[in-house]
Scaffold this motif. Structure first.
Motif, PDB file in Angstrom:
ATOM      1  N   GLY A  81       5.893  61.853   0.152  1.00  0.00           N
ATOM      2  CA  GLY A  81       4.694  61.049   0.350  1.00  0.00           C
ATOM      3  C   GLY A  81       4.133  60.533  -0.961  1.00  0.00           C
ATOM      4  N   ILE A  82       4.104  61.381  -1.965  1.00  0.00           N
ATOM      5  CA  ILE A  82       3.568  60.986  -3.273  1.00  0.00           C
ATOM      6  C   ILE A  82       4.396  59.852  -3.864  1.00  0.00           C
ATOM      7  CG2 ILE A  82       3.194  61.731  -5.653  1.00  0.00           C
ATOM      8  CD1 ILE A  82       2.460  64.496  -4.527  1.00  0.00           C
ATOM      9  N   PHE A  83       5.720  59.936  -3.732  1.00  0.00           N
ATOM     10  CA  PHE A  83       6.570  58.893  -4.300  1.00  0.00           C
ATOM     11  C   PHE A  83       6.451  57.565  -3.558  1.00  0.00           C
ATOM     12  CE2 PHE A  83       9.047  62.400  -6.388  1.00  0.00           C
ATOM     13  CZ  PHE A  83       8.717  62.032  -7.675  1.00  0.00           C
ATOM     14  N   SER A  84       5.803  57.562  -2.389  1.00  0.00           N
ATOM     15  CA  SER A  84       5.588  56.299  -1.673  1.00  0.00           C
ATOM     16  C   SER A  84       4.359  55.565  -2.204  1.00  0.00           C
ATOM     17  CB  SER A  84       5.443  56.553  -0.168  1.00  0.00           C
ATOM     18  OG  SER A  84       4.203  57.198   0.110  1.00  0.00           O
ATOM     19  N   LEU A  85       3.592  56.214  -3.082  1.00  0.00           N
ATOM     20  CA  LEU A  85       2.380  55.601  -3.639  1.00  0.00           C
ATOM     21  C   LEU A  85       2.689  54.902  -4.963  1.00  0.00           C
ATOM     22  CD1 LEU A  85      -0.132  58.554  -3.107  1.00  0.00           C
ATOM     23  CD2 LEU A  85       0.180  56.539  -1.657  1.00  0.00           C
ATOM     24  N   ASP A  86       1.756  54.053  -5.385  1.00  0.00           N
ATOM     25  CA  ASP A  86       1.849  53.404  -6.695  1.00  0.00           C
ATOM     26  C   ASP A  86       1.341  54.398  -7.737  1.00  0.00           C
ATOM     27  OD1 ASP A  86       1.792  51.864  -8.947  1.00  0.00           O
ATOM     28  OD2 ASP A  86       0.302  50.433  -8.197  1.00  0.00           O
ATOM     29  N   LEU A  87       2.253  55.016  -8.471  1.00  0.00           N
ATOM     30  CA  LEU A  87       1.886  56.076  -9.417  1.00  0.00           C
ATOM     31  C   LEU A  87       1.492  55.552 -10.792  1.00  0.00           C
ATOM     32  CD1 LEU A  87       4.608  58.699  -8.467  1.00  0.00           C
ATOM     33  CD2 LEU A  87       2.250  58.539  -7.653  1.00  0.00           C
ATOM     34  N   SER A  88       1.484  54.233 -10.957  1.00  0.00           N
ATOM     35  CA  SER A  88       1.098  53.670 -12.246  1.00  0.00           C
ATOM     36  C   SER A  88      -0.419  53.674 -12.438  1.00  0.00           C
ATOM     37  CB  SER A  88       1.633  52.253 -12.394  1.00  0.00           C
ATOM     38  OG  SER A  88       1.016  51.400 -11.440  1.00  0.00           O
ATOM     39  N   LYS A  89      -1.162  53.882 -11.338  1.00  0.00           N
ATOM     40  CA  LYS A  89      -2.629  53.907 -11.392  1.00  0.00           C
ATOM     41  C   LYS A  89      -3.127  55.301 -11.025  1.00  0.00           C
ATOM     42  CE  LYS A  89      -2.581  50.369  -8.445  1.00  0.00           C
ATOM     43  NZ  LYS A  89      -2.969  49.319  -7.547  1.00  0.00           N
ATOM     44  N   PRO A  90      -4.342  55.655 -11.454  1.00  0.00           N
ATOM     45  CA  PRO A  90      -4.917  56.933 -11.020  1.00  0.00           C
ATOM     46  C   PRO A  90      -5.087  56.960  -9.500  1.00  0.00           C
ATOM     47  CG  PRO A  90      -6.147  56.049 -12.870  1.00  0.00           C
ATOM     48  CD  PRO A  90      -5.191  54.972 -12.419  1.00  0.00           C
TER      49      PRO A  90
END
Length: 78
Positions: free
Chosen positions: A44-53
């Protein structure tokens, strides 16, 4: 419930974060835009945009919340 902004901008940070919060019985949600996912889910976490907080909602209080905040402090953005 408490909300904290965290940064998970590397694969190693994501793995360490999930391993650390999985030890707690309380629920954690990550909120990014309109998406809300279980913070204990690596996929689930890897489906998010991790470049932003990302906003982390912690569903705990009292001593449990204090323990969680101690552990996740290194991921919290200022």
């Amino acid at each position: 419930m408490k909300t904290a902004q965290i940064s998970l901008n590397s694969i190693d940070k994501v793995k360490a974060f999930v391993n650390e919060i999985s030890k707690f019985d309380c629920d954690f949600d990550l909120v990014s835009g309109r998406y809300v996912i279980d913070a204990k889910s690596i996929m689930g976490i890897f489906s998010l945009d991790l470049s932003k907080p990302i906003d982390l909602n912690i569903h705990a209080d009292g001593a449990a919340l204090d323990n969680v905040m101690e552990i996740i402090n290194k991921y919290v953005t200022e």
